[in-house]
Design an enzyme around this catalytic site. Structure first.
Site, mmCIF file in Angstrom:
data_model
loop_
_atom_site.group_PDB
_atom_site.id
_atom_site.type_symbol
_atom_site.label_atom_id
_atom_site.label_comp_id
_atom_site.label_asym_id
_atom_site.label_seq_id
_atom_site.Cartn_x
_atom_site.Cartn_y
_atom_site.Cartn_z
ATOM 1 C CB THR A 133 -1.007 0.019 0.910
ATOM 2 O OG1 THR A 133 -1.439 1.130 1.333
ATOM 3 C CG2 THR A 133 -0.120 -0.244 2.709
ATOM 4 C CE1 TYR A 159 -3.576 -1.799 5.247
ATOM 5 C CE2 TYR A 159 -3.132 0.469 4.560
ATOM 6 C CZ TYR A 159 -3.517 -0.974 4.461
ATOM 7 O OH TYR A 159 -3.624 -1.145 3.068
#
Ligand code: UDP
Length: 338
Positions: free
Chosen positions: A121, A145
């Site tokens: 990501t 995350y």
């Protein structure tokens, strides 16, 4: 010669994974899906693709599946992806993203799988110093995350060095839209992403849309993101697999188009496609949001010869809206519950 073995796809019944499974099938590749169905749905994948309901971090089970299905590569989509939730439940994120990947890498090495395509990501970059963001930019995640994804990247890179694994780490920017043929799409019950929420809003679902911050240092004050169509991303996975299968070097690649759209521009595109006005509410900034995230997409285009076909915000929104309408139709035709 390019490898034609089976691809083990973790999280293949989820949003991005299911698009990759359809793309693999269209590309003539065999796939076996491993998904615990915690957020995935078996209806999103082709009926003739095997779905094994299992935890991608179950080493023994994965090693056995690798042998049983003759897997030569893994695409690892399974994971947890909600930034805010990762702040509240960091250990769950480290377990699901870093811990599961560790076990999966071990299973791959034990089972003889040497090619690994990993869903990472742009959150690994945090707040960038300069735009567009190249793959060599500093990685400074702003939340658990992003940290958990970066840890998984690190493990893959070190395992590659020590054990001869080949990897393609794909750092996704803002993935949106749905399969143009309407076979799969984003089906999350509690969406947080802008395009999905805006599409639901114009179709009368939810309680309206909010703009999280209109005082950023951007042209219209709202955050800018690089939105890319999920089918183009699925094709990038196939291209990454071919690259590795053809003996290509391990790579880290940004997945984005290299352009940006603001929150207001996205909302305008949704309104135009739907023919409905939205009246968004202005809300405070969402903690942890960077003002602008735009990929430098030169490397992925050069290394994979990736030629995206849907670099068009209106088209992305059109397919997302079509999928929302499909979900509404499915719900209204489903038998009433007890
Ligand atoms: N956003 C918004 N309203 C929403 C959802 C998102 O204004 O209901 C904004 C969010 O603050 C960010 C951008 O839209 O600036 C994209 O957010 P999203 O959650 O889709 O993706 P992210 O960039 O966080 O991965």
């Amino acid at each position: 010669m390019n490898d034609q073995g089976t691809v083990l796809v973790t999280g293949g019944a989820g949003y991005i994974g299911s698009h990759a499974v359809w793309a693999l099938r269209e590309g003539g590749r065999r796939a076996v899906v491993v998904d615990d169905l915690s957020t995935g749905n078996r209806d999103l994948i082709p009926g003739d693709v095997t779905l094994v309901i299992a935890d991608a971090g179950d080493r023994g089970r994965i090693e056995a599946l690798i042998g049983e299905y003759g897997c030569t590569a893994v695409m690892h989509f399974a994971g947890s992806i909600v930034v805010g939730e990762s702040v509240d439940k960091p250990l769950a994120y480290y377990a699901n993203n870093a811990g599961v990947t560790l076990n999966l890498i071990r299973a791959c090495l034990a089972g003889g799988v040497k090619r690994f395509v990993y869903s990472s990501t742009a959150a690994v970059y945090g707040q960038p110093d300069r735009l567009p963001i190249g793959e060599d930019a500093p990685t400074r995640p702003l939340n658990p995350y992003g940290h958990s994804k970066l840890m998984a990247e690190r493990m893959l890179r070190d395992a590659a060095q020590a054990h001869g694994l080949q990897y393609a780490i794909l750092r996704y920017f803002n993935v949106a839209g749905a399969d143009p043929k309407g076979r799969t799409g984003q089906s999350s019950q509690r969406p947080t992403h802008l395009i999905k929420r805006a599409c639901q809003s114009v179709l009368g679902l939810g309680d309206g849309i909010e703009i999280f911050g209109a005082d950023y240092d951007t042209p219209d004050g709202t955050c800018v993101r690089d939105y890319l169509h999920v089918s183009d991303l699925a094709e990038a996975h196939l291209a990454a697999l071919s690259h590795l299968g053809g003996g290509g070097e391990s790579v880290i690649l940004n997945c984005g188009y290299g352009g940006g759209a603001s929150v207001r521009q996205v909302l305008a595109a949704v309104e135009a496609e739907a023919g409905v006005k939205m009246n968004p509410r202005q809300a405070d900034r969402r903690p942890g949001d960077a003002a602008e995230l735009v990929a430098d997409a030169k490397r992925i285009k050069a290394v994979l010869d990736w030629q995206p076909r849907h670099d068009d915000l209106r088209y992305i929104v059109r397919t997302a809206l079509a999928w929302e309408r499909h979900l509404i139709a499915c719900r209204s035709s489903a038998p009433a519950g007890p």
